[in-house]
Design an enzyme around this catalytic site. Structure first.
Site, PDB file in Angstrom:
ATOM      1  N   HIS A  96     -70.618  34.430  -1.037  1.00 20.94           N
ATOM      2  CA  HIS A  96     -71.319  35.516  -0.337  1.00 20.94           C
ATOM      3  C   HIS A  96     -72.754  35.640  -0.828  1.00 20.94           C
ATOM      4  CE1 HIS A  96     -72.031  39.499   1.475  1.00 20.94           C
ATOM      5  NE2 HIS A  96     -72.613  39.782   0.319  1.00 20.94           N
ATOM      6  N   GLU A  97     -72.941  35.648  -2.145  1.00 15.40           N
ATOM      7  CA  GLU A  97     -74.298  35.787  -2.681  1.00 15.40           C
ATOM      8  C   GLU A  97     -75.157  34.583  -2.314  1.00 15.40           C
ATOM      9  OE1 GLU A  97     -75.212  38.545  -3.592  1.00 15.40           O
ATOM     10  OE2 GLU A  97     -73.242  39.457  -3.850  1.00 15.40           O
ATOM     11  N   HIS A 100     -76.735  34.946   1.022  1.00 12.89           N
ATOM     12  CA  HIS A 100     -78.042  35.606   1.036  1.00 12.89           C
ATOM     13  C   HIS A 100     -79.157  34.605   0.734  1.00 12.89           C
ATOM     14  CE1 HIS A 100     -76.544  39.593   1.656  1.00 12.89           C
ATOM     15  NE2 HIS A 100     -75.845  39.614   0.537  1.00 12.89           N
ATOM     16  N   HIS A 104     -82.329  33.697   3.084  1.00 20.21           N
ATOM     17  CA  HIS A 104     -83.713  33.674   2.612  1.00 20.21           C
ATOM     18  C   HIS A 104     -84.377  32.346   2.957  1.00 20.21           C
ATOM     19  CE1 HIS A 104     -86.670  34.255  -1.005  1.00 20.21           C
ATOM     20  NE2 HIS A 104     -87.243  34.491   0.160  1.00 20.21           N
TER      21      HIS A 104
END
Length: 231
Positions: A96-97, A100, A104
Site C-alpha cells: 500500500h505504501e 503511494h 508520486h
C-alpha cells in the site's frame, strides 16, 4: 454547545470501533505467514523495482501503524512490525505504501492536489475553530457584525480541511488498488494471503472514511451555529 459534544462523542465512538476492528484484523492476518517468505521490506523493494522506481528508499520507523510514504525525501517508512515481519498484514501495508510511491512517480493528480493542500491544512486546521469560537463570542458579547465575518473565515478554513479529508479518500483507495493488483498479478501471495491483505486494507481505508465523515459533520454543525445566529 451540548449538541457539539454529542456529535464529537458519536464520531469518537465510531472512530474507536473502526480502529479497534482494524487492529484486530491486522493481528488476525499477521498469523498468516507468506509462502514466499519475504518480509515487508522485501515486498516493498520488489514492488518499487517492478514499477521502475529506483530513487525511493525503504526504511524502518518506530511505532505501530506508523507506516507512510514521504514524497519530500522519497522514502517508504514501514513500522517495525511491518518492515521485519513475513505475513499477509505486512505485505498489505508495505505494498500500500509503495502504491503511494507509484502515485508520486506517475504524477497521480489527486496525490498532487493533496500534497499542495498539506501546508494550508496544517495552518487551517489549527486556526479554524479559534476563529469560529472567537467570532461567535465577539458577536454575542458585543453585538458586532464583524464577529460574524471572523467566524465565516474560520468556516472557510475548516472547509479546506474538510475538503482535504475527502481528497485523501481516492488517494488511499487508489494506493490500495495498486497494491492489491500488484500482489495478485505478480503472484506474490496465495489466495488466502491475498484475501487477508485485501480485508486488512479495506478496514484501513475505513478509518479515512470515518475521519472525512467526522470533518463534514463538524463543519455542518458550526455552519449552523454561525449562520443560525445570523437570522
Amino acid at each position: 454547545m451540548f449538541g457539539y459534544y454529542i456529535l464529537i462523542g458519536a464520531i469518537a465512538l465510531m472512530s474507536w470501533i473502526v480502529s479497534s476492528k482494524l487492529k484486530s484484523k491486522f493481528a488476525e492476518y499477521s498469523k498468516i505467514h507468506l509462502r514466499n517468505g519475504m518480509s515487508g521490506a522485501e515486498i516493498a523493494q520488489q514492488m518499487l523495482n517492478d514499477n521502475g522506481i529506483y530513487d525511493v528508499k525503504v526504511i524502518s520507523t518506530p511505532g505501530q501503524l506508523t507506516d507512510h510514504y514521504n514524497p519530500a525525501d522519497k522514502t517508504v517508512n514501514l513500522s517495525e512490525s511491518v518492515y521485519n515481519q513475513r505475513n499477509a498484514s505486512a505485505a498489505a501495508v508495505a505494498a500500500h505504501e509503495c502504491g503511494h510511491a507509484v502515485q508520486h512517480a506517475t504524477a497521480y493528480s489527486m496525490l498532487q492536489l493533496r500534497s499542495q493542500l498539506v501546508p494550508i491544512v496544517n495552518v487551517s486546521s489549527t486556526l479554524s475553530q479559534y476563529l469560529i469560537f472567537g467570532g461567535l463570542l465577539l458577536g454575542a458579547a458585543a453585538g458586532l457584525g464583524f464577529g460574524f465575518y471572523i467566524a465565516v473565515i474560520g468556516l472557510v478554513l475548516m472547509a479546506v480541511a474538510t475538503a482535504f479529508s475527502f481528497i485523501t479518500l481516492p488517494v488511499e483507495y487508489d494506493a490500495s488498488n495498486r497494491a492489491l493488483a500488484w500482489l495478485k498479478n505478480k503472484n506474490m501471495v496465495s489466495q488466502e494471503e491475498y484475501a487477508g491483505a485485501e480485508d486488512a486494507l479495506k478496514w484501513a481505508a475505513r478509518t479515512y472514511v470515518v475521519a472525512a465523515i467526522g470533518a463534514l459533520a463538524s463543519l455542518l454543525y458550526w455552519a449552523l451555529q454561525v449562520f443560525g445566529r445570523r437570522d
